[in-house]
Each structure stands twice: as structure tokens, then as C-alpha cells.
Scaffold this active site. Structure first.
Site, PDB file in Angstrom:
ATOM      1  N   ASN A  99       0.859  -1.186   0.000  1.00 14.09           N
ATOM      2  CA  ASN A  99       0.000   0.000   0.000  1.00 14.09           C
ATOM      3  C   ASN A  99       0.893   1.234   0.000  1.00 14.09           C
ATOM      4  OD1 ASN A  99      -2.455   1.610   0.427  1.00 14.09           O
ATOM      5  ND2 ASN A  99      -1.689   1.920   2.510  1.00 14.09           N
ATOM      6  N   HIS A 101       0.987   5.172   1.258  1.00 18.42           N
ATOM      7  CA  HIS A 101       0.339   6.122   2.162  1.00 18.42           C
ATOM      8  C   HIS A 101       1.081   7.451   2.045  1.00 18.42           C
ATOM      9  CE1 HIS A 101      -2.003   7.334   5.650  1.00 18.42           C
ATOM     10  NE2 HIS A 101      -0.904   7.891   6.118  1.00 18.42           N
ATOM     11  N   SER A 133       5.031   6.695   2.291  1.00 19.86           N
ATOM     12  CA  SER A 133       5.518   5.396   2.768  1.00 19.86           C
ATOM     13  C   SER A 133       4.875   4.310   1.920  1.00 19.86           C
ATOM     14  CB  SER A 133       5.074   5.140   4.220  1.00 19.86           C
ATOM     15  OG  SER A 133       5.489   6.176   5.077  1.00 19.86           O
ATOM     16  N   ASP A 142      -2.525   0.511   7.708  1.00 20.59           N
ATOM     17  CA  ASP A 142      -1.268   1.273   7.695  1.00 20.59           C
ATOM     18  C   ASP A 142      -0.239   0.796   8.721  1.00 20.59           C
ATOM     19  OD1 ASP A 142      -2.371   2.885   5.704  1.00 20.59           O
ATOM     20  OD2 ASP A 142      -3.163   4.326   7.144  1.00 20.59           O
TER      21      ASP A 142
HETATM   22  C1  GRF Z   1      -2.317   8.978  -2.802  1.00 22.54           C
HETATM   23  O1  GRF Z   1      -1.984  10.105  -2.063  1.00 22.54           O
HETATM   24  C2  GRF Z   1      -1.978   7.746  -2.019  1.00 22.54           C
HETATM   25  O2  GRF Z   1      -0.862   7.900  -1.195  1.00 22.54           O
HETATM   26  C3  GRF Z   1      -3.201   7.548  -1.194  1.00 22.54           C
HETATM   27  O3  GRF Z   1      -4.271   7.941  -2.016  1.00 22.54           O
HETATM   28  C4  GRF Z   1      -3.819   8.849  -2.996  1.00 22.54           C
HETATM   29  C5  GRF Z   1      -4.184   8.281  -4.331  1.00 22.54           C
HETATM   30  O4  GRF Z   1      -4.017   9.181  -5.369  1.00 22.54           O
HETATM   31  N1  GRF Z   1      -3.271   6.206  -0.671  1.00 22.54           N
HETATM   32  P1  GRF Z   1      -4.173   8.674  -6.860  1.00 22.54           P
HETATM   33  O5  GRF Z   1      -5.569   8.084  -7.029  1.00 22.54           O
HETATM   34  O6  GRF Z   1      -3.104   7.672  -7.138  1.00 22.54           O
HETATM   35  O7  GRF Z   1      -4.009   9.920  -7.697  1.00 22.54           O
END
Ligand code: GRF
Length: 220
Positions: A99, A101, A133, A142
Site C-alpha cells: 500500500n 500512504h 511510505s 497502515d
Molecule cells: C495517494 O496520495 C496515495 O498515497 C493515497 O491515495 C492517494 C491516491 O491518489 N493512498 P491517486 O488516485 O493515485 O491519484
């Protein structure tokens, strides 16, 4: 390595992966799954000619496992996926699901911490450094082992939106680096930036990718 990307939103991280995972790299985006009809992620997948699966019920683990197994998926990437992945899927892909984050875990993570809320919390804390991360997914939001992080400065006068955009630009480099390293190693591996990583994002990313490849060669 056949990669499935799960997304709920615009899919800019998906786009970074679609752009990076091309021959001669050993990773291929084989499936994009999305729980939001009409989301940008689906459109990006279709434009790239990648198979899509619209998740009707995010809590239906059997359906998700069938879709992932049907596409012979080796690695699952959560890239802006806002639903909890069913426990049976997490356990079936133990060590093979990552994932991204948008903050430096273990701070600013957990249930309810997504989107602008994350960056609002970072600014409210007074932290001077943030950054994305990438971590392995386990049963808790997370909390899985961290594979890679990238420092991004918090600047005077930052708004949540400005910080989000600065972090997102780095996400687009960090996530492909993790996935390509996983494809080379056969499984997700930690990427450890050396001191140069803090000098310049681009040159550091190159160094980071190279040192990960070196680590692989040393093990062979
Ligand atoms: C990103 O900031 C990611 O870290 C979080 O959700 C957002 C997704 O953005 N988990 P995108 O859909 O890839 O533009």
C-alpha cells in the site's frame, strides 16, 4: 510479475505504474480493480488496454480472490484504494500486497487517515518533514512492515493541498521503484536509501534502485 492495482480515485499512482511497468522491466500491470464507478483509475486502465474489474462489493473476499487468481496475479498494489481489503485476501497475499500512504508511517496513519486529512494532520503537528511510505499490508490499517519512505519538506506557508501535491509527485517515483524492485527480486523487498537520498530526489531514487539491484546480485 503480474501486478493488480486496486484504486478508488483518480489513479495518478496507477498511471505512474502503467508508465514504468513496461518491457524490459519484469513487472506488468495485468489488472486494475476499482470500487468507484467512473473513477479516473478505470479510464486510465482502459486507455492503457489493461483488464479492469469493477468491484461491486468490497467486502466480498471470495469474489476478489477469484478475480485476482483468475488474472494470475503475483503482487497486489493498493494505490489510493479506500476500502478495507477482506481478511481472506490479505492472508492469501501475505507478503505480496503493498500500500502507498502519503505520510511517514507509523505517524499520521490508521483508520480515517486518508486524502487531505493526512496532510492537515501533518501541518497541525508542526512536523517539518513529511513524505510517502510504501508498506506491506497486514490486518491493520497502515501498520504492515515499511518497505520504502521518501522525505518531503514541509514548507512555510504550506496548505494541505500544496503539501499533498508535493508528496504526490514523489509517490509517483517511489511506488514504481518498489514494484520494479519487487519484480526483480521475485517479492517485495525493502528499499533502503543511503545518505545521498536526502540530497536530491531524482539522483537518490537512481541510487536507491541501483543499490536494491546490487543487493539482489549479492544474494545470487
Ligand atoms: C495517494 O496520495 C496515495 O498515497 C493515497 O491515495 C492517494 C491516491 O491518489 N493512498 P491517486 O488516485 O493515485 O491519484
Amino acid at each position: 510479475m503480474r501486478v493488480a492495482v486496486l484504486a478508488s480515485g483518480s489513479g495518478s499512482n496507477l498511471q505512474a505504474l502503467l508508465d514504468a511497468c513496461r518491457p524490459p522491466e519484469r513487472a506488468e500491470i495485468a489488472l486494475v480493480a476499482c470500487n468507484v464507478p467512473g473513477a479516473g483509475a478505470l479510464e486510465r486502465a482502459r486507455r492503457a488496454g489493461v483488464a479492469t474489474w469493477e468491484i461491486a462489493d468490497p467486502s466480498d473476499g471470495a469474489a476478489m480472490l477469484a478475480a485476482l487468481r483468475g488474472a494470475r496475479i503475483d503482487l497486489v498494489v493498493l494505490a489510493g484504494y479506500l476500502k478495507l481489503v477482506p481478511a481472506e485476501v490479505v492472508s492469501a497475499f501475505d507478503g505480496r500486497m503493498v500500500n502507498i500512504h502519503p505520510a511517514l508511517l507509523p505517524s499520521f496513519g490508521g483508520k480515517g487517515m486518508y486524502g487531505l486529512r493526512v496532510h492537515e494532520a501533518v501541518l497541525a503537528s508542526g512536523a517539518t518533514v513529511s513524505g510517502p511510505s510504501v508498506h506491506l499490508v497486514n490486518a491493520e490499517y497502515d501498520r504492515g512492515p515499511i518497505l520504502a519512505q521518501w522525505p518531503v519538506p514541509v514548507l512555510p506557508g504550506d496548505t494541505p493541498e500544496r503539501l499533498r501535491d508535493r508528496v504526490l509527485a514523489v509517490e509517483h517515483q517511489l511506488l514504481p521503484a518498489v514494484v520494479l524492485a519487487a519484480a526483480r527480486a521475485g517479492r517485495p523487498v525493502p528499499l533502503t536509501p543511503d545518505a545521498v537520498a536526502f540530497a536530491s530526489a531524482q539522483s537518490a531514487l537512481t541510487a536507491l534502485t541501483a543499490s536494491s539491484a546490487l543487493g539482489k546480485r549479492e544474494k545470487e
